[in-house]
Each structure stands twice: as structure tokens, then as C-alpha cells.
Design a protein around this motif. Structure first.
Motif, PDB file in Angstrom:
ATOM      1  N   LEU A 197     -44.162 -52.779  50.856  1.00  0.00           N
ATOM      2  CA  LEU A 197     -42.881 -52.910  50.152  1.00  0.00           C
ATOM      3  C   LEU A 197     -41.981 -54.012  50.725  1.00  0.00           C
ATOM      4  O   LEU A 197     -41.365 -54.759  49.959  1.00  0.00           O
ATOM      5  CB  LEU A 197     -42.144 -51.574  50.141  1.00  0.00           C
ATOM      6  CG  LEU A 197     -42.384 -50.704  48.908  1.00  0.00           C
ATOM      7  CD1 LEU A 197     -41.711 -49.347  49.070  1.00  0.00           C
ATOM      8  CD2 LEU A 197     -41.881 -51.396  47.653  1.00  0.00           C
ATOM      9  N   PRO A 198     -41.876 -54.144  52.045  1.00  0.00           N
ATOM     10  CA  PRO A 198     -41.047 -55.255  52.543  1.00  0.00           C
ATOM     11  C   PRO A 198     -41.528 -56.616  52.046  1.00  0.00           C
ATOM     12  O   PRO A 198     -40.712 -57.489  51.719  1.00  0.00           O
ATOM     13  CB  PRO A 198     -41.181 -55.128  54.064  1.00  0.00           C
ATOM     14  CG  PRO A 198     -41.455 -53.672  54.296  1.00  0.00           C
ATOM     15  CD  PRO A 198     -42.341 -53.279  53.150  1.00  0.00           C
ATOM     16  N   LEU A 208     -39.022 -51.825  41.856  1.00  0.00           N
ATOM     17  CA  LEU A 208     -38.983 -50.427  41.441  1.00  0.00           C
ATOM     18  C   LEU A 208     -40.301 -49.765  41.822  1.00  0.00           C
ATOM     19  O   LEU A 208     -41.375 -50.329  41.616  1.00  0.00           O
ATOM     20  CB  LEU A 208     -38.800 -50.330  39.924  1.00  0.00           C
ATOM     21  CG  LEU A 208     -38.848 -48.923  39.319  1.00  0.00           C
ATOM     22  CD1 LEU A 208     -37.624 -48.110  39.723  1.00  0.00           C
ATOM     23  CD2 LEU A 208     -38.968 -48.991  37.795  1.00  0.00           C
ATOM     24  N   VAL A 209     -40.217 -48.550  42.371  1.00  0.00           N
ATOM     25  CA  VAL A 209     -41.407 -47.783  42.722  1.00  0.00           C
ATOM     26  C   VAL A 209     -41.484 -46.559  41.816  1.00  0.00           C
ATOM     27  O   VAL A 209     -40.546 -45.753  41.763  1.00  0.00           O
ATOM     28  CB  VAL A 209     -41.380 -47.345  44.204  1.00  0.00           C
ATOM     29  CG1 VAL A 209     -42.531 -46.392  44.503  1.00  0.00           C
ATOM     30  CG2 VAL A 209     -41.452 -48.566  45.107  1.00  0.00           C
ATOM     31  N   ALA A 246     -37.078 -46.326  49.812  1.00  0.00           N
ATOM     32  CA  ALA A 246     -35.708 -46.827  49.920  1.00  0.00           C
ATOM     33  C   ALA A 246     -35.471 -47.500  51.264  1.00  0.00           C
ATOM     34  O   ALA A 246     -34.814 -48.545  51.352  1.00  0.00           O
ATOM     35  CB  ALA A 246     -34.721 -45.683  49.721  1.00  0.00           C
ATOM     36  N   ALA A 247     -36.034 -46.906  52.321  1.00  0.00           N
ATOM     37  CA  ALA A 247     -35.853 -47.458  53.662  1.00  0.00           C
ATOM     38  C   ALA A 247     -36.611 -48.763  53.871  1.00  0.00           C
ATOM     39  O   ALA A 247     -36.294 -49.522  54.789  1.00  0.00           O
ATOM     40  CB  ALA A 247     -36.291 -46.434  54.705  1.00  0.00           C
ATOM     41  N   HIS A 248     -37.607 -49.025  53.023  1.00  0.00           N
ATOM     42  CA  HIS A 248     -38.437 -50.215  53.196  1.00  0.00           C
ATOM     43  C   HIS A 248     -38.239 -51.256  52.105  1.00  0.00           C
ATOM     44  O   HIS A 248     -39.099 -52.109  51.887  1.00  0.00           O
ATOM     45  CB  HIS A 248     -39.915 -49.806  53.290  1.00  0.00           C
ATOM     46  CG  HIS A 248     -40.251 -49.143  54.592  1.00  0.00           C
ATOM     47  ND1 HIS A 248     -40.035 -47.796  54.820  1.00  0.00           N
ATOM     48  CD2 HIS A 248     -40.760 -49.651  55.750  1.00  0.00           C
ATOM     49  CE1 HIS A 248     -40.415 -47.500  56.048  1.00  0.00           C
ATOM     50  NE2 HIS A 248     -40.851 -48.605  56.640  1.00  0.00           N
ATOM     51  N   VAL A 267     -30.387 -38.527  53.085  1.00  0.00           N
ATOM     52  CA  VAL A 267     -30.688 -38.301  54.495  1.00  0.00           C
ATOM     53  C   VAL A 267     -31.191 -39.590  55.150  1.00  0.00           C
ATOM     54  O   VAL A 267     -30.774 -39.953  56.258  1.00  0.00           O
ATOM     55  CB  VAL A 267     -31.727 -37.172  54.657  1.00  0.00           C
ATOM     56  CG1 VAL A 267     -32.244 -37.109  56.087  1.00  0.00           C
ATOM     57  CG2 VAL A 267     -31.122 -35.831  54.249  1.00  0.00           C
ATOM     58  N   ALA A 268     -32.077 -40.304  54.455  1.00  0.00           N
ATOM     59  CA  ALA A 268     -32.620 -41.553  55.005  1.00  0.00           C
ATOM     60  C   ALA A 268     -31.519 -42.587  55.209  1.00  0.00           C
ATOM     61  O   ALA A 268     -31.503 -43.309  56.216  1.00  0.00           O
ATOM     62  CB  ALA A 268     -33.702 -42.098  54.083  1.00  0.00           C
TER      63      ALA A 268
END
Length: 277
Positions: A197-198, A208-209, A246-248, A267-268
Motif C-alpha cells: 500500500l505505501p 481505495l481498498v 488506513a495506517a499504511h 483506534v489506529a
């Protein structure tokens, strides 16, 4: 992005929101939960599905889109057909989500360009017919051939779709890329794309995933005898995947169960930011 399938045969919720009133109610529920975009589709892309008549597809989605848009809901239309996209845009849809990435209908690019709306281009190595056949370990569709390097090949093919769209007059800032998780890809290929993803986000476009409840998650969580986890029991896995996405670098995630994913992403975000939002 919250999913509302106005279909009779979608793999997860086929028939549940086929009636206009129930689909509109579900769309409003998702908006009230905090979902940013409600994705309305009238044609299933589950393995084994067959294509529906474009008139029926439009008949399913246009009234729902019109009702939701009148309530101020941001709506995307999930379609591969230019005529359905055009009718949906006229009814108030503000995004076109095209799982064929512009390959199924050559007129789609011109409809999107004329309307000036965002266009989600998904990656799918189809056989050209864009019918939905179950095939071995793949979640959906048929593949022309295998991959030597899934990440580089999907990246190159997505950028080729971008070139086509821009050449047709679509504003490049209106394009969103989707690596097509589960579409003519094996489980290992799906995971490789998610880990990348990055890199995909680094191509210069929002990503979009769409992995919600898909077969590779069911296989990952299979019982001791190999029986895949039931579709309805894959939401925790989807939420975990969404938080990681989302984090990546993902711009958005497309999901069925919004609450679990919203909680996981919140939470992330708190973890990353080091403070309560």
C-alpha cells in the motif's frame, strides 16, 4: 465507504437491500454512523454472478441515489456501464466507482470527463467480457495470465488506465485507484498488494481498498478442517485490515459493516497520533 448492494445476488447481502426503502434506510444509517461515502451498486460482482440488463441496473440504483442525495448524502455509483453512471450522476451521484477501471465500456471516460466527477479506477485482469466466473483460488472474475511481479504489474496497469482516462479528458486530480483485491487474484497476491500500500499510494493518486468479507479472509480464518469462515463472520478481520490499510496510506476503505471498521480506524488513528482525537 459503506456498501449498499441493491441486488438480488451479491455474495454478502444479496437481496437484503433490493427494495428502495430498505436501501435508502441503510444508506442513511451508514451516513449517521459517520461513513463518508455510500456506494450504491445494482450489479453483483460475486463469483458465479451473471451480468444484468443495464435498464434493470439503472432501475435499481437511480431511485435510491436520488433519495439519498436529496438528504445530503455523498453517494458513489458502483457500475461498469456509462449509461448507468450517467443516469446516476443526473440523480445526484458524485463519484463513479468502476470495477472494470474503464475497460468494460469505452464511453465511461467521456461521461466522467463531461460530468467532472471523481472516478475510481479498479484493477481487474478480465477476459474482456467482464462476466463473473468463479475460478480456483480467485475471488472474482477470470485472469488472462499469471503475474511475475504482482505489485509492479498492477501498478503499471493502473497507471496505463490513468493515461487512458486523462487522454479522454478526465482531470487527473479526479482519479482514485483501487488495486482490485480479490478480482482475479490469489490470496497470496492479495496480501502482496496490501503490503505494498505505501508503494501504491506513492503512485500519486488516492488509493481505495475494497477487501470487505472477501474469500481470502474466509480462507485465512478457516476452521481446522479447512472450512472457510462464513461471510457474515468476517467483519472483525475486515476491520483489522481496514485499520492497517488506513495506517499504511489508503485514502479509503470500502466495507459492509461500517461500525467495526470505524472503531478500528479510530483506534489506529489515536495510536498514530498519540492523543485522543
Amino acid at each position: 465507504m459503506g456498501i449498499v448492494n441493491v441486488t438480488a445476488d451479491s455474495f454478502s447481502d444479496g437481496g437484503e437491500y433490493l427494495h428502495r426503502e430498505r436501501a435508502v434506510k441503510r444508506g442513511l444509517e451508514l451516513r449517521n454512523l459517520g461513513v463518508d461515502i455510500i456506494d450504491i451498486g445494482g450489479e453483483s460482482t460475486r463469483p458465479g454472478a451473471t451480468r444484468v440488463d443495464p435498464g434493470l441496473e439503472a432501475e435499481r440504483v437511480v431511485p435510491v441515489i436520488r433519495d439519498l442525495a436529496s438528504e445530503g448524502v455523498v453517494v458513489s455509483v458502483d457500475t461498469m456501464r456509462a449509461e448507468v453512471a450517467e443516469a446516476a450522476i443526473n440523480a445526484g451521484a458524485s463519484i463513479v466507482n468502476d470495477v472494470s477501471g474503464g475497460q468494460a465500456d469505452p464511453r465511461m471516460a467521456h461521461v466522467v470527463a463531461d460530468a467532472g466527477v471523481p472516478w475510481i479506477l479498479m484493477h481487474w485482469r478480465s477476459n474482456g467480457e467482464f462476466v463473473h466466473r468463479a475460478s480456483g483460488g480467485n475471488d472474482s472474475g477470470t485472469r488472462r495470465d499469471g503475474y511475475r511481479d504482482i505489485v509492479s504489474e498492477v501498478s503499471a496497469e493502473l497507471l496505463s488506465q490513468v493515461d487512458y482516462a486523462v487522454h479522454a479528458g478526465v482531470d487527473p486530480t479526479a482519479l482514485i485507484l483501487d488495486p482490485g483485491i480479490g478480482f482475479a487474484k490469489t490470496a497470496d497476491e492479495n496480501w502482496a498488494l496490501l503490503r505494498a500500500l505505501p508503494h501504491l499510494a506513492g503512485l500519486g493518486f488516492p488509493v481505495l481498498v475494497g477487501a470487505s468479507r472477501k474469500r481470502f479472509l474466509g480462507s485465512l480464518l478457516a476452521a481446522a478442517d479447512g472450512t472457510p469462515r462464513e461471510v457474515s463472520e468476517r467483519d472483525v478481520a475486515t476491520a483489522a485490515l481496514s485499520a492497517l490499510a488506513a495506517a499504511h496510506g489508503a485514502w479509503g476503505v470500502r466495507v459492509h459493516d461500517a461500525q467495526s471498521t470505524l472503531d478500528a480506524v479510530t483506534v489506529a488513528q489515536a495510536w498514530q497520533q498519540g492523543a485522543q482525537p
